[in-house]
Design a protein around this motif. Structure first.
Motif, PDB file in Angstrom:
ATOM      1  N   SER A  80       0.882  -1.160  -0.127  1.00 28.08           N
ATOM      2  CA  SER A  80       0.271   0.017  -0.057  1.00 28.08           C
ATOM      3  C   SER A  80       0.725   1.359  -0.011  1.00 28.08           C
ATOM      4  O   SER A  80       1.334   1.711   0.918  1.00 28.08           O
ATOM      5  CB  SER A  80      -0.905  -0.093   1.439  1.00 28.08           C
ATOM      6  OG  SER A  80      -1.332   1.232   1.550  1.00 28.08           O
ATOM      7  N   LEU A 110      -4.052   0.257  11.483  1.00 30.29           N
ATOM      8  CA  LEU A 110      -3.415  -0.098  10.014  1.00 30.29           C
ATOM      9  C   LEU A 110      -3.481  -1.539   9.588  1.00 30.29           C
ATOM     10  O   LEU A 110      -3.877  -2.020   8.638  1.00 30.29           O
ATOM     11  CB  LEU A 110      -2.143   0.612   9.789  1.00 30.29           C
ATOM     12  CG  LEU A 110      -1.686   1.855   9.890  1.00 30.29           C
ATOM     13  CD1 LEU A 110      -0.477   2.203   9.862  1.00 30.29           C
ATOM     14  CD2 LEU A 110      -2.561   2.635   8.933  1.00 30.29           C
ATOM     15  N   GLY A 114      -7.426  -2.328   7.683  1.00 29.51           N
ATOM     16  CA  GLY A 114      -7.264  -2.254   6.211  1.00 29.51           C
ATOM     17  C   GLY A 114      -7.641  -3.442   5.354  1.00 29.51           C
ATOM     18  O   GLY A 114      -8.185  -4.655   6.083  1.00 29.51           O
TER      19      GLY A 114
END
Length: 144
Positions: A80, A110, A114
């Motif tokens: 990412s 995170l 995600g």
């Protein structure tokens, strides 16, 4: 803990430093844990020192320490590119009215919120997460 509407408080881990633990002991804990777990120190921002120099007045302690695992950093950014904005891992030591506090980003945001990471990357990021928490806990107790 209730962040009371403070988004930054909701997105961070914090530890109150035990009474009697010095800044030098906090820093020694950071250094020893980073060395144990192969996390590289990559920078320090001496904010209170800089402000004292600019103003000529003593300042409450404020310093930011940066750490990185370059291989994991590269892998997470490949996964990412926006994750680059969260690099390197940072820990701040902040002097407040009730003593010293240590803050770092809550990496679970995170990791868990995600899209799923490939297992190998998830394992690496989880290892960095564990190191960051160990740094907070040991530093807050002056254990190095």
């Amino acid at each position: 803990a209730d962040a009371g509407g403070d988004a930054a408080a909701a997105a961070t881990w914090s530890r109150k430093v035990a009474p009697g633990v010095s800044i030098q002991e906090i820093e020694e804990a950071f250094t020893s844990v980073a060395a144990e777990d192969n996390l590289r120190p990559v920078g320090e921002l001496f904010l209170s020192n800089e402000l004292a120099l600019r103003t000529g007045q003593a300042q409450k302690f404020l310093k930011v320490y940066s750490y990185c695992d370059p291989d994991t950093a590269r892998s997470i950014v490949d996964f990412s590119p926006a994750m680059a904005a969260f690099l390197p891992c940072r820990i701040a030591v902040v002097e407040q009215e009730d003593g010293l506090w240590i803050y770092a980003m809550d990496m679970d945001i995170l990791i868990k919120l995600g899209r799923p990471m490939p297992p190998e990357l998830h394992a690496r990021v989880t290892r960095v997460r564990a190191t960051m928490l160990k740094m907070l806990d040991r530093a807050a107790n002056g254990e190095f």
